[in-house]
Write an enzyme that holds these catalytic residues in place. Structure first.
Site, short mmCIF file in Angstrom:
data_model
loop_
_atom_site.label_atom_id
_atom_site.label_comp_id
_atom_site.label_asym_id
_atom_site.label_seq_id
_atom_site.Cartn_x
_atom_site.Cartn_y
_atom_site.Cartn_z
CB CYS A 129 -0.54 2.52 4.07
SG CYS A 129 -1.98 1.81 3.31
CG ASP A 130 3.19 1.27 4.46
OD1 ASP A 130 2.78 1.75 5.52
OD2 ASP A 130 2.92 0.11 4.08
CB CYS A 166 -0.92 -0.02 1.22
SG CYS A 166 -1.88 1.49 1.36
#
Ligand code: NDP
Length: 310
Positions: free
Chosen positions: A137-138, A134
């Site tokens: 997300c990261d 992701c």
């Protein structure tokens, strides 16, 4: 034991749209959100193809809006995972991981799909230490660094362009010489200066250092599948974007599914093989997999549940 006319499992666009329709039809639905409240779109950046948002919308914001809209009509949205379901008799007996048990007259399955990984041991080792599925997300952790994305579909193309805004360089590793992504996404990738596409390459190993519990990825070994040549690229982050698997473990042996685990619904319907159980969204759709199509089948499922109850 608590009873409900309509239990909705999952909280992506399919689950929430089903909840909006079911609550407006006075079915007083209970929604269990599952492991990832809001579903896959909470890990997406801008959504530009959902009608009604002329300026685009952030995935998490859209899911928040859908949840609020369902709650406005009285949907009872709960945090929790359904862990067991007896599909052999109606009302269906359902257990939730917090110990709750309930009886549902109809069930709408909207459990979505989950990202796939390559299956390398080294990939597993560096999960959370450089390997991610992701970018939204990261990606932040790799600001100014070099990263790689593996895959050739829309997800890979989207993640690569997202990361290109944050990172110094993005390698897009693809096993063929042509991307599967839509033409618009391909153009974006090919016209972004700091994305380098490595065509016909497969990932052999992910490498890094381990010190106790601390793991830091620092590269990947790739093989050119045309020439057999190996090369190491130096990267700090590795993003896997090779597709998804439907979340149907709960229904093995209970609901009809195809060889890849997608639930089978009747033509022009969301009805499964068990009367009273309907399926909507990515869990039953491997062709379109769009937020708008998931929302559409969510609406269908709620209408069918209402008609089923008569
Ligand atoms: P796809 O199934 O479309 O693509 C998966 C990609 O990963 C393919 O290029 C495939 O290669 C590659 N791949 C699969 N397995 C492996 C493996 N073991 N090793 C290396 N490469 C592998 O998945 P996506 O998640 O990209 O997209 C799913 C759906 O969601 C699509 O319909 C897509 O259009 C849609 N989508 C739409 C978006 C949007 O409209 N904004 C954004 C994201 C997704 P190969 O091509 O060789 O098969």
């Amino acid at each position: 034991m608590e009873t409900t006319k309509c239990l909705i499992i999952g909280s992506g666009p399919a689950g929430y749209t089903a909840a909006i329709y079911a609550s407006r039809a006075d079915l007083k639905p209970i929604v269990y959100q599952g492991m990832e409240p809001g579903g896959q779109l909470t890990t997406t950046t801008e959504i530009d193809n959902f009608p009604g948002y002329p300026e685009g919308v952030e995935g998490p914001k859209m899911m928040e809006d859908l949840q609020k809209q369902a709650e406005r009509f009285g949907a009872d949205i709960r945090w929790g995972m359904v862990s067991e379901i007896d599909t052999t008799e109606r009302p269906f007996k359902v257990k939730v991981d917090d110990g709750t048990e309930l009886l549902a007259e109809t069930v709408i399955v909207a459990t979505g799909a989950t990202a796939k990984y390559l299956g390398l041991e080294s990939e597993q080792k560096f999960k959370g230490g450089g390997v991610s599925a992701c970018a939204t997300c990261d990606g932040f952790f790799y600001k100014g660094k070099d990263v790689a994305v593996v895959g050739g579909g829309d997800t890979a193309a989207e993640e690569a362009t997202y990361l290109a805004n944050l990172c110094r360089k993005v390698y897009l590793i693809h096993r063929r010489d042509q991307l599967r992504a839509s033409k618009a996404m391909q153009n974006k990738v090919l016209n972004t200066a700091n994305i380098e596409v490595l065509w016909n390459h497969e990932v052999k190993e992910i490498v890094g250092v381990e010190q106790g519990f601390t793991k830091a990825l620092n590269g990947a070994i790739l093989v050119n599948n045309k020439t057999g040549e190996e090369q190491k690229i130096n990267i700090d982050g590795f993003f896997v974007a090779i597709g998804h698997k439907p979340n149907t473990n709960l229904f093995f042996g209970k609901l009809d599914m195809d060889e890849t685990g997608y639930l089978i619904t009747k033509p022009d319907s969301t009805a499964t093989n068990v009367p009273g159980i309907f399926a909507a969204g990515d869990v039953q759709d491997k062709h379109y997999r769009q937020a708008i199509t998931a929302a559409g089948t969510g609406a269908m499922a709620a209408i069918e549940a209402e008609r089923f109850l008569g």
